[in-house]
Every structure is written in C-alpha cells, then in structure tokens.
Design a protein around this motif. Structure first.
Motif, PDB file in Angstrom:
ATOM      1  N   TYR A 157       0.857  -1.194   0.000  1.00 34.60           N
ATOM      2  CA  TYR A 157       0.000   0.000   0.000  1.00 34.60           C
ATOM      3  C   TYR A 157       0.888   1.238   0.000  1.00 34.60           C
ATOM      4  N   PRO A 158       0.449   2.292  -0.682  1.00 34.39           N
ATOM      5  CA  PRO A 158       1.306   3.480  -0.783  1.00 34.39           C
ATOM      6  C   PRO A 158       1.251   4.350   0.477  1.00 34.39           C
ATOM      7  N   THR A 159       2.299   5.131   0.697  1.00 37.29           N
ATOM      8  CA  THR A 159       2.315   6.112   1.795  1.00 37.29           C
ATOM      9  C   THR A 159       2.190   7.497   1.152  1.00 37.29           C
ATOM     10  N   LEU A 160       0.991   8.064   1.222  1.00 34.44           N
ATOM     11  CA  LEU A 160       0.681   9.248   0.418  1.00 34.44           C
ATOM     12  C   LEU A 160       0.960  10.570   1.108  1.00 34.44           C
ATOM     13  N   THR A 161       0.886  10.581   2.458  1.00 35.12           N
ATOM     14  CA  THR A 161       1.067  11.856   3.168  1.00 35.12           C
ATOM     15  C   THR A 161       1.969  11.635   4.374  1.00 35.12           C
ATOM     16  N   TRP A 162       2.391  12.719   5.005  1.00 33.20           N
ATOM     17  CA  TRP A 162       3.233  12.578   6.200  1.00 33.20           C
ATOM     18  C   TRP A 162       2.477  11.844   7.320  1.00 33.20           C
ATOM     19  N   ALA A 163       1.154  12.024   7.380  1.00 30.71           N
ATOM     20  CA  ALA A 163       0.392  11.324   8.431  1.00 30.71           C
ATOM     21  C   ALA A 163       0.506   9.808   8.263  1.00 30.71           C
ATOM     22  N   ASP A 164       0.784   9.353   7.046  1.00 28.33           N
ATOM     23  CA  ASP A 164       0.951   7.912   6.843  1.00 28.33           C
ATOM     24  C   ASP A 164       2.159   7.390   7.613  1.00 28.33           C
ATOM     25  N   MET A 165       3.162   8.251   7.831  1.00 29.56           N
ATOM     26  CA  MET A 165       4.312   7.813   8.637  1.00 29.56           C
ATOM     27  C   MET A 165       3.857   7.565  10.078  1.00 29.56           C
ATOM     28  N   GLY A 166       2.908   8.398  10.534  1.00 34.05           N
ATOM     29  CA  GLY A 166       2.341   8.184  11.864  1.00 34.05           C
ATOM     30  C   GLY A 166       1.534   6.894  11.897  1.00 34.05           C
ATOM     31  N   ALA A 167       0.686   6.709  10.880  1.00 29.29           N
ATOM     32  CA  ALA A 167      -0.188   5.521  10.854  1.00 29.29           C
ATOM     33  C   ALA A 167       0.637   4.240  10.729  1.00 29.29           C
ATOM     34  N   VAL A 168       1.703   4.288   9.938  1.00 29.29           N
ATOM     35  CA  VAL A 168       2.531   3.081   9.783  1.00 29.29           C
ATOM     36  C   VAL A 168       3.177   2.736  11.133  1.00 29.29           C
ATOM     37  N   GLY A 169       3.765   3.730  11.781  1.00 26.18           N
ATOM     38  CA  GLY A 169       4.408   3.454  13.080  1.00 26.18           C
ATOM     39  C   GLY A 169       3.390   2.961  14.107  1.00 26.18           C
ATOM     40  N   TRP A 170       2.290   3.691  14.208  1.00 26.71           N
ATOM     41  CA  TRP A 170       1.275   3.341  15.216  1.00 26.71           C
ATOM     42  C   TRP A 170       0.606   1.995  14.914  1.00 26.71           C
ATOM     43  N   LEU A 171       0.079   1.856  13.694  1.00 28.83           N
ATOM     44  CA  LEU A 171      -0.730   0.662  13.387  1.00 28.83           C
ATOM     45  C   LEU A 171       0.118  -0.514  12.888  1.00 28.83           C
ATOM     46  N   VAL A 172       1.011  -0.250  11.941  1.00 29.72           N
ATOM     47  CA  VAL A 172       1.756  -1.360  11.325  1.00 29.72           C
ATOM     48  C   VAL A 172       2.773  -1.920  12.318  1.00 29.72           C
ATOM     49  N   ASP A 173       3.541  -1.019  12.944  1.00 32.36           N
ATOM     50  CA  ASP A 173       4.481  -1.520  13.959  1.00 32.36           C
ATOM     51  C   ASP A 173       3.713  -2.037  15.170  1.00 32.36           C
ATOM     52  N   GLY A 174       2.551  -1.418  15.463  1.00 34.82           N
ATOM     53  CA  GLY A 174       1.714  -1.897  16.569  1.00 34.82           C
ATOM     54  C   GLY A 174       1.247  -3.324  16.311  1.00 34.82           C
ATOM     55  N   ALA A 175       0.806  -3.597  15.085  1.00 35.96           N
ATOM     56  CA  ALA A 175       0.372  -4.964  14.728  1.00 35.96           C
ATOM     57  C   ALA A 175       1.574  -5.908  14.769  1.00 35.96           C
ATOM     58  N   ALA A 176       2.712  -5.408  14.296  1.00 38.16           N
ATOM     59  CA  ALA A 176       3.915  -6.245  14.282  1.00 38.16           C
ATOM     60  C   ALA A 176       4.294  -6.651  15.712  1.00 38.16           C
ATOM     61  N   ILE A 177       4.218  -5.706  16.657  1.00 39.35           N
ATOM     62  CA  ILE A 177       4.580  -6.038  18.043  1.00 39.35           C
ATOM     63  C   ILE A 177       3.618  -7.077  18.608  1.00 39.35           C
ATOM     64  N   MET A 178       2.334  -6.894  18.319  1.00 35.13           N
ATOM     65  CA  MET A 178       1.323  -7.825  18.836  1.00 35.13           C
ATOM     66  C   MET A 178       1.654  -9.247  18.391  1.00 35.13           C
ATOM     67  N   ASN A 179       2.140  -9.371  17.165  1.00 33.58           N
ATOM     68  CA  ASN A 179       2.464 -10.677  16.602  1.00 33.58           C
ATOM     69  C   ASN A 179       3.837 -11.170  17.098  1.00 33.58           C
ATOM     70  N   GLN A 180       4.758 -10.215  17.314  1.00 26.59           N
ATOM     71  CA  GLN A 180       6.147 -10.622  17.537  1.00 26.59           C
ATOM     72  C   GLN A 180       6.516 -10.830  19.005  1.00 26.59           C
ATOM     73  N   VAL A 181       5.812 -10.168  19.908  1.00 25.00           N
ATOM     74  CA  VAL A 181       6.130 -10.381  21.334  1.00 25.00           C
ATOM     75  C   VAL A 181       5.991 -11.869  21.689  1.00 25.00           C
ATOM     76  N   PRO A 182       4.880 -12.531  21.294  1.00 22.57           N
ATOM     77  CA  PRO A 182       4.806 -13.963  21.620  1.00 22.57           C
ATOM     78  C   PRO A 182       5.892 -14.787  20.910  1.00 22.57           C
ATOM     79  N   LEU A 183       6.378 -14.282  19.763  1.00 18.98           N
ATOM     80  CA  LEU A 183       7.408 -15.050  19.037  1.00 18.98           C
ATOM     81  C   LEU A 183       8.750 -15.078  19.778  1.00 18.98           C
ATOM     82  N   GLN A 184       8.885 -14.236  20.813  1.00 19.81           N
ATOM     83  CA  GLN A 184      10.103 -14.326  21.633  1.00 19.81           C
ATOM     84  C   GLN A 184      10.156 -15.683  22.346  1.00 19.81           C
ATOM     85  N   ARG A 185       8.981 -16.340  22.446  1.00 20.60           N
ATOM     86  CA  ARG A 185       8.923 -17.653  23.114  1.00 20.60           C
ATOM     87  C   ARG A 185       8.803 -18.787  22.101  1.00 20.60           C
TER      88      ARG A 185
END
Ligand code: BYC
Length: 332
Positions: free
Chosen positions: A129-157
């Motif tokens: 998906y494209p990143t069209l505006t500066w707010a997309d940098m906020g959304a990627v960090g908040w939502l995409v990295d947020g989703a990544a953490i949700m998935n990856q914290v359990p993967l530490q085990r």
C-alpha cells in the motif's frame, strides 16, 4: 484453493501416538518448552515451515523500508528526519538478524533473495500500500508496527532458539517505532484542521490493511495448526487480530479519531470489541501480486539486487584472494 488446505482446527496434525520415536521425542521437547537449536534433529516440515516464516518475515522487514524510506527526504523537521532515518535503519537490521536466523536452517540468503525476487516467497501484504502523506508515517508506526509487536512479542517464546533470540531485540526496537508513530499521530490529530483530516485519512486507509497483517481468518489459515503444534507460532491469527483491535481502539479514541468501522462495539459479554473483518478478497488479491504497489516494490528490490552485484562480486573476489594467499603461506 484455500478450501482444500489443512485448516487450523488441528486437522492434519499428527498426535504423539501417530509419530515415529524420533518425531515423538522432538514433539515432547517442544511440549516441554525446550528450545530447538540449529544442530538438533528436526522434522523436515519443521525446518521448511520455519524457513518459510522467518524468510518471509525477513523480506517484510527489508521491503518494509520502502514505504517509509519514501518520506525521509520530505520529513517536516530535522528531528523527524533523524528519527525516521533511524527507524528505517532499524528495519534493515531486523531483516539481517532474521536472514541470519533462517540461514542456520541451511538456506542461503542469496537463495531466499532469489525466491523473493521471483515472487516465490512472500512479504507482508501491508507493504503493497502506498504512503501518500506525512500522516501515513504516523499511521505506519502506530498501526503497522503496533500490529507487528502484537504478533512478535509472543514469538520471543517460539521454539526455535535463533528465531526467539532475534525477536527479543526486534521487539524492543519495534516498541520505539510504535511510539514514534503515535507521537506523529498526536501532533497531527491535535494540529490544524487540515492536519487532523490528514491523520483521519491515514487511519481510514491503513486500518483494514493493518488487520490483514495477522493473516487470513483461522478457518482459512493453512499453516496455523501445525505451526502452533510446533510452537513456531504461539497464537492464532484471529486471536492476535482481536488483541490488536482491543488495544488500538482506545488509542484512536484518545487521538479523537474515528476507526473506520460502523459495526465497532464493545461487547461486554465477550470482554472484547466486535469489529468488521477486513476485505478478504482484497487481501488475497494483494497476495497474488495485484495490490497497488506490488510491482513497484519488487522492481525496487530487483534494482537494488542488480546494482549491488559489483559489491557482492568484489567481496567474493577479495575472499578468494585471501584464501589463495593463506593457502600459499601454508604451503611454504
Ligand atoms: N501478508 O496459513 P497462514 C514489520 C500468507 S514486518 C502476506 O495463516 P502463517 C515491519 C502466508 O504466508 C512484519 N502473506 O500463514 C517492517 C501463507 O502463504 P504461504 C512481518 C500472508 O504463516 C518494516 C498464506 O497466506 N511479520 O512489522 O501461519 C516496517 C496462509 O496464511 C499474510 C511477520 O512476518 C500477510 N499479512 O501466518 C514496519 C511475523 N498473512 O507462505 C514494520 C512472522 C498470511 O503458504 N510471521 N500470509 O505461501 C507470522 O507470524 C505468520 O507468518 C503470519 C501468517 C501471521 C504473518
């Protein structure tokens, strides 16, 4: 196609009684939360499934640099530029730890890269998906990295030692990434009317694709049952998606933004939010290569691979020269 595959109900996963002694001993180690290390015996399926998941995870980190790299030169302040640059560099590091973890399973990084470039191996759908505006940098960090953490914290085990250890550092960095994204969203949501609209628009565009990051619904997940039995995966796709929604909705409320889902409600009985599923037709279409940026992303990776050829060849030639010189010294 998906209807024919093994479902996450447990169908297709052998019970201990059905396993031969070697497989059974392996499964018992997994059940006892032992870590499996590279030189340990492991079933072929375990090795293959790990290579697939870790390799795709590594590719996601590398391809994931592209939508954000796109904004480094256009970040609104020097401070934001430095932060974004550091974040994108972190993603490159994550890719490298993960390629190393996959290499301990006997696959080379070159092979994984060739499989990415030929389209045989996937990377996360979100990066198409494209990143069209500066707010997309906020959304990627908040939502995409947020989703990544949700998935990856359990993967530490997770059961495979090198993967679990790589995840520890990755998770620490991802949590910084998520906060920097949320910080951008706070600035935008509390800024001018135009900035608030931009933040809302970014949330509108990234909400569905972020929910897709957790993979298809459990009933359509091909690998979950076996991966969970082997503790390659610690939770099902739907479980993590629900946790993400439960965590993120109050964060959106705090920002004064509206999650683009008319059906979103707190369900007192379940103790969770009810929410609309993302558009799964769109998800499978993106996986087939038809997302808005699939072609552009693969072109960028192919270009980087071609332009890096002289570096790889130079390093190999240097290594060969050093080996020859050492052999000559040894022969004298
Ligand atoms: N996108 O059986 P299922 C990051 C595929 S990077 C594309 O449920 P599984 C970041 C799946 O591969 C974060 N493909 O699969 C970086 C399978 O196809 P194959 C990346 C997807 O593996 C830079 C098929 O659909 N995180 O955060 O049990 C900047 C059936 O699915 C997706 C990871 O990689 C998808 N979203 O579960 C910012 C975490 N979902 O392989 C941020 C590690 C499914 O048979 N990976 N597919 O051809 C996992 O936890 C699991 O692999 C998944 C999928 C939950 C993603």
């Amino acid at each position: 196609m998906y209807a024919q595959m093994i479902k996450s109900t447990g169908e297709g996963v052998k019970s201990l009684d059905e396993m031969d002694p070697q497989e059974r001993a392996f499964q018992e180690r997994i059940n006892a939360n032992d870590k499996i290390e590279p030189k340990d015996w492991m079933p072929d399926g375990y090795r293959k499934n790990l290579i697939r998941q870790i390799g795709q995870h590594a590719h996601s980190e590398i391809v994931g640099q592209l939508p954000e790299g796109n904004w480094i030169t256009r970040a609104p302040t020097l401070e934001r530029k430095a932060i974004l640059l550091a974040k994108v560099q972190d993603e490159a590091g994550h890719g490298l730890y993960l390629y190393c973890a996959a290499e301990t399973l006997g696959v080379s990084r070159d092979q994984m890269t060739r499989d990415l470039l030929s389209g045989k191996m996937k990377y996360s759908s979100i990066f198409n998906y494209p990143t069209l505006t500066w707010a997309d940098m906020g959304a990627v960090g908040w939502l995409v990295d947020g989703a990544a953490i949700m998935n990856q914290v359990p993967l530490q085990r997770t059961s495979y030692g090198p993967y679990a250890r790589a995840m520890v550092r990755i998770c620490k960095e991802e949590s910084f990434h998520q906060r920097q994204g949320y910080d951008i969203m706070m600035k935008m949501a509390n800024g001018t009317e135009a900035q608030r609209k931009m933040a809302q628009d970014a949330l509108n565009r990234f909400w569905g694709p972020s929910l897709m990051m957790f993979g298809p619904s459990d009933e359509n997940s091909v690998h979950s049952a076996q991966s969970m039995a082997w503790k390659i995966k610690m939770n099902s796709n739907d479980e993590l998606r629900q946790k993400f929604v439960d965590q993120t909705v109050p964060q959106a409320e705090y920002l004064g933004l509206t999650v683009p889902d008319d059906t979103l409600r707190w369900n007192e009985e379940r103790g969770h939010y009810d929410f609309a599923q993302p558009d799964w037709d769109e998800f499978f279409d993106v996986l087939k290569g038809n997302g808005p940026c699939n072609t552009e992303r693969l072109e960028a990776r192919n270009k980087a691979w071609d332009e890096g050829r002289w570096v790889r060849e130079g390093l190999l030639a240097h290594a060969a020269k050093k080996r020859a010189a050492a052999a000559q010294v040894a022969a004298e």
